[in-house]
Motif scaffolding. Sequence first.
Motif, PDB file in Angstrom:
ATOM      1  N   ILE A 169       0.843  -1.196   0.000  1.00  9.89           N
ATOM      2  CA  ILE A 169       0.000   0.000   0.000  1.00  9.89           C
ATOM      3  C   ILE A 169       0.880   1.248   0.000  1.00  9.89           C
ATOM      4  O   ILE A 169       0.644   2.192  -0.753  1.00  9.89           O
ATOM      5  CB  ILE A 169      -0.953   0.000   1.220  1.00  9.89           C
ATOM      6  CG1 ILE A 169      -1.983  -1.126   1.055  1.00  9.89           C
ATOM      7  CG2 ILE A 169      -1.639   1.348   1.382  1.00  9.89           C
ATOM      8  CD1 ILE A 169      -2.821  -1.385   2.272  1.00  9.89           C
ATOM      9  N   LEU A 170       1.922   1.227   0.836  1.00  9.70           N
ATOM     10  CA  LEU A 170       2.826   2.387   0.905  1.00  9.70           C
ATOM     11  C   LEU A 170       3.464   2.645  -0.455  1.00  9.70           C
ATOM     12  O   LEU A 170       3.596   3.792  -0.880  1.00  9.70           O
ATOM     13  CB  LEU A 170       3.928   2.142   1.943  1.00  9.70           C
ATOM     14  CG  LEU A 170       3.538   2.390   3.400  1.00  9.70           C
ATOM     15  CD1 LEU A 170       4.663   1.971   4.322  1.00  9.70           C
ATOM     16  CD2 LEU A 170       3.191   3.857   3.627  1.00  9.70           C
ATOM     17  N   LEU A 171       3.827   1.548  -1.127  1.00 10.35           N
ATOM     18  CA  LEU A 171       4.452   1.688  -2.447  1.00 10.35           C
ATOM     19  C   LEU A 171       3.480   2.330  -3.430  1.00 10.35           C
ATOM     20  O   LEU A 171       3.837   3.244  -4.180  1.00 10.35           O
ATOM     21  CB  LEU A 171       4.858   0.297  -2.953  1.00 10.35           C
ATOM     22  CG  LEU A 171       5.932   0.267  -4.021  1.00 10.35           C
ATOM     23  CD1 LEU A 171       7.245   0.758  -3.470  1.00 10.35           C
ATOM     24  CD2 LEU A 171       6.103  -1.139  -4.570  1.00 10.35           C
ATOM     25  N   SER A 172       2.221   1.855  -3.390  1.00 12.25           N
ATOM     26  CA  SER A 172       1.210   2.406  -4.308  1.00 12.25           C
ATOM     27  C   SER A 172       0.953   3.869  -3.994  1.00 12.25           C
ATOM     28  O   SER A 172       0.853   4.695  -4.891  1.00 12.25           O
ATOM     29  CB  SER A 172      -0.101   1.637  -4.199  1.00 12.25           C
ATOM     30  OG  SER A 172       0.145   0.269  -4.205  1.00 12.25           O
ATOM     31  N   VAL A 173       0.867   4.159  -2.679  1.00 13.76           N
ATOM     32  CA  VAL A 173       0.628   5.554  -2.276  1.00 13.76           C
ATOM     33  C   VAL A 173       1.805   6.417  -2.720  1.00 13.76           C
ATOM     34  O   VAL A 173       1.630   7.519  -3.242  1.00 13.76           O
ATOM     35  CB  VAL A 173       0.418   5.659  -0.744  1.00 13.76           C
ATOM     36  CG1 VAL A 173       0.497   7.092  -0.280  1.00 13.76           C
ATOM     37  CG2 VAL A 173      -0.917   5.057  -0.346  1.00 13.76           C
ATOM     38  N   GLY A 174       2.993   5.881  -2.541  1.00 13.95           N
ATOM     39  CA  GLY A 174       4.197   6.604  -2.951  1.00 13.95           C
ATOM     40  C   GLY A 174       4.186   6.938  -4.429  1.00 13.95           C
ATOM     41  O   GLY A 174       4.511   8.044  -4.848  1.00 13.95           O
ATOM     42  N   GLN A 175       3.772   5.945  -5.230  1.00 16.14           N
ATOM     43  CA  GLN A 175       3.723   6.161  -6.678  1.00 16.14           C
ATOM     44  C   GLN A 175       2.682   7.205  -7.035  1.00 16.14           C
ATOM     45  O   GLN A 175       2.877   8.053  -7.911  1.00 16.14           O
ATOM     46  CB  GLN A 175       3.407   4.851  -7.397  1.00 16.14           C
ATOM     47  CG  GLN A 175       4.616   3.957  -7.486  1.00 16.14           C
ATOM     48  CD  GLN A 175       4.271   2.586  -8.039  1.00 16.14           C
ATOM     49  OE1 GLN A 175       3.121   2.184  -8.063  1.00 16.14           O
ATOM     50  NE2 GLN A 175       5.286   1.873  -8.481  1.00 16.14           N
ATOM     51  N   LEU A 191       0.763  18.930  -2.817  1.00 15.64           N
ATOM     52  CA  LEU A 191       1.390  18.029  -1.857  1.00 15.64           C
ATOM     53  C   LEU A 191       1.977  18.804  -0.687  1.00 15.64           C
ATOM     54  O   LEU A 191       1.793  18.439   0.470  1.00 15.64           O
ATOM     55  CB  LEU A 191       2.495  17.255  -2.573  1.00 15.64           C
ATOM     56  CG  LEU A 191       3.031  16.057  -1.823  1.00 15.64           C
ATOM     57  CD1 LEU A 191       1.923  15.081  -1.551  1.00 15.64           C
ATOM     58  CD2 LEU A 191       4.119  15.401  -2.643  1.00 15.64           C
ATOM     59  N   LEU A 192       2.681  19.893  -0.996  1.00 17.89           N
ATOM     60  CA  LEU A 192       3.357  20.647   0.055  1.00 17.89           C
ATOM     61  C   LEU A 192       2.358  21.184   1.075  1.00 17.89           C
ATOM     62  O   LEU A 192       2.596  21.135   2.271  1.00 17.89           O
ATOM     63  CB  LEU A 192       4.173  21.798  -0.559  1.00 17.89           C
ATOM     64  CG  LEU A 192       5.500  21.370  -1.172  1.00 17.89           C
ATOM     65  CD1 LEU A 192       6.151  22.518  -1.912  1.00 17.89           C
ATOM     66  CD2 LEU A 192       6.459  20.856  -0.100  1.00 17.89           C
ATOM     67  N   ASP A 193       1.215  21.697   0.571  1.00 22.62           N
ATOM     68  CA  ASP A 193       0.196  22.212   1.483  1.00 22.62           C
ATOM     69  C   ASP A 193      -0.264  21.120   2.439  1.00 22.62           C
ATOM     70  O   ASP A 193      -0.304  21.292   3.649  1.00 22.62           O
ATOM     71  CB  ASP A 193      -1.030  22.730   0.700  1.00 22.62           C
ATOM     72  CG  ASP A 193      -0.698  23.991  -0.078  1.00 22.62           C
ATOM     73  OD1 ASP A 193      -1.437  24.304  -1.025  1.00 22.62           O
ATOM     74  OD2 ASP A 193       0.307  24.621   0.270  1.00 22.62           O
ATOM     75  N   ARG A 194      -0.585  19.987   1.860  1.00 19.20           N
ATOM     76  CA  ARG A 194      -1.099  18.869   2.676  1.00 19.20           C
ATOM     77  C   ARG A 194      -0.056  18.400   3.671  1.00 19.20           C
ATOM     78  O   ARG A 194      -0.359  18.104   4.820  1.00 19.20           O
ATOM     79  CB  ARG A 194      -1.492  17.686   1.767  1.00 19.20           C
ATOM     80  CG  ARG A 194      -2.721  17.941   0.948  1.00 19.20           C
ATOM     81  CD  ARG A 194      -3.992  17.763   1.780  1.00 19.20           C
ATOM     82  NE  ARG A 194      -5.152  18.251   1.045  1.00 19.20           N
ATOM     83  CZ  ARG A 194      -5.608  19.492   1.131  1.00 19.20           C
ATOM     84  NH1 ARG A 194      -5.046  20.363   1.924  1.00 19.20           N
ATOM     85  NH2 ARG A 194      -6.663  19.870   0.423  1.00 19.20           N
ATOM     86  N   VAL A 195       1.188  18.296   3.177  1.00 18.34           N
ATOM     87  CA  VAL A 195       2.251  17.769   4.048  1.00 18.34           C
ATOM     88  C   VAL A 195       2.483  18.716   5.222  1.00 18.34           C
ATOM     89  O   VAL A 195       2.681  18.295   6.351  1.00 18.34           O
ATOM     90  CB  VAL A 195       3.557  17.561   3.235  1.00 18.34           C
ATOM     91  CG1 VAL A 195       4.732  17.369   4.155  1.00 18.34           C
ATOM     92  CG2 VAL A 195       3.394  16.358   2.330  1.00 18.34           C
TER      93      VAL A 195
END
Lengths: 139, 491
Positions: B191-197, B207-211
């Motif tokens: 799952i982490l791999l898929s999320v990473g992709q 992404l930056l806002d969310r992170v």
Amino acid sequence: MLRAVIVAIVVAVTVVPLVATDSLPLGLLAVPVVIAVLGLVLAWWWPAVRYRHFRYRMGHDTMELEHGVLFRTRSVIPYFRVQHVDTSQGPIDRRLSLSNLKVQTASPATDAFIPGLSTADAAEIRGVILDRAGAGDAV
Amino acid sequence: MPSEVRRLHPLTPFFDLLSTVRQFALPLVLALFANRDRGQLALLAPTLLFTLGGAAKWWRFTYTFDGARLVIDEGVLTRKQRIVPVDRIQQVDMATTLRHRLLGVTVLKLETAGGTGAAEVSLSVVSTAEAARLRSVLLPAGPRAAASDPAATDPEAPAPVPRATTLLQLGPGRLALAGVTGSELAVMFTILLSVGQLVDDLPESLLLDRVEDLTTPSDVAGFTLAGIVAVALWFALAASASVLKDGRYRLVRRGDQLAVSRGLLDQREASIPLHRVQVVRIQQAFVRKLLGRSSLRIRSSAGAIEVPLVTAAETTELLRVVLPRTELSDLIPAPSAARRRAILRRVIPALLVLFGSALWLERAVPFAAIVVALSVLLGELAYRGLAHGWNGGVAVARSGGLRREITVVPGAKAQSTRLRTSPLQRRAGLATLYVDVATSGTSPAIRDGDLHRLADLQAAISSTPAARTDEIDVRRRSPLVLGGSTRAEHG
């Protein structure tokens, strides 16, 4: 020996241009030469060592093989487990009237390969195995 | 009585179309978007073609069973006929996904075994009633009437099925435990791999806002809480994966058949004849060992039945059914010479890694003592796990320290044996004995046992009378007929 020669050629093809363009030291040219020489020595000496460590025996109920120099294996195959017996000959084998014999059971891991038999011996051994493989049906 | 020619379920072309659509989903969607106006029309032609082709394929696929052989005729342009003697059938599986269940159909898969490979016959799709009938006639749980016996009943009528005895039922609690102590934990990495992709493909600003929102915890407590939540989520996912995969797990015995059904959404059923069991592997991962639990894998020549999580008592009970003369206690431990090998096999690689990393990291050196001590401990545990037994014609091999494995092989199933020694083993008077059975994968092995004891065991296994009886029983089955020529194959 063929593998050693191939490795030597591959290394030479890689190393020689690099040495020619001064990217690598001249001494590295020795590498493919050493590999080829080692290969020749092994090709001369190793088969005799392997031959001395290869034995087979056609027992009453089983055939037994022992082979290997460093890692030695002793295989026992009951005749009644034999599925097929294959013989094969490469071009050099045909010239020298030699054959290789391979016995198959239902297990892919069965290790029963006898190389370098005379063609007559291979045929005789195959006959013996198949006769004894079928003999167990009457119980 | 002439056997009836049957066809697969009429919904077969529909399911074929569905799987084709799934395979080509992405190009189809792209085609639709590319030609918004004419896209739908453009897809009409290939869809019609697939449907007509599917219908023709369905019409051409027929099967009959005359009591001894299942004959399958298929192919539209190239016609094929496959003949499977019923005695060649090793395993009968039913695979039912959610969409199959909604429409009352299933996929029936037959596994056969011969020579060095396994062949599969797939009947996709048939009604569940037809699948149950086929399974009962192809792999009957009781004695089979001789095909040539004129008094035999209709070969197509289902054989009377002996009452099923439930051997094991696993509820959601046990399956969840199996998930959090087993390989389902690895599902998180997928799952982490898929999320990473996926994250890689998102626009950076988004992404930056969310992170930033997520990583504002400025204190240790915040991070710790986030860590705990992450681990809890991980375990919950692993538990759910296990429950989904093996939910409603039920292992039964019907006469000579061992049958398992499992799965919440996608249901699978598999059965193997007990007399075809080649080897049983009992595995105990570290955490499971602490909880007194194991998992089992019962292998025949053509497939396996998995048992996710059982107690020691259940293991003994299952072995009593599958391989009656198994004795797991009174095993012979490995000789003391094997201890040195077990320890060195772990210490040397650890030292090499340390040495390698010490060239770059000075800090690696102080860890050397800890690493060596740990390797010695692991080696000692591995040595204590080594043992073997030979009782009542059944060989038992045990190995592993933290992750223990016990392999049980009936001598009657041994096709051949190999006694192997390395130079270091010969110096220590040790050897490894492989018992080759009719399954793929690595052979069961007794590792680092005393050389002379294993040589005697090799002779004993090779001369087991039960092995000869087993082979004769196999050979008395009808030969496999292929396109007019015949060859005997092992089942």
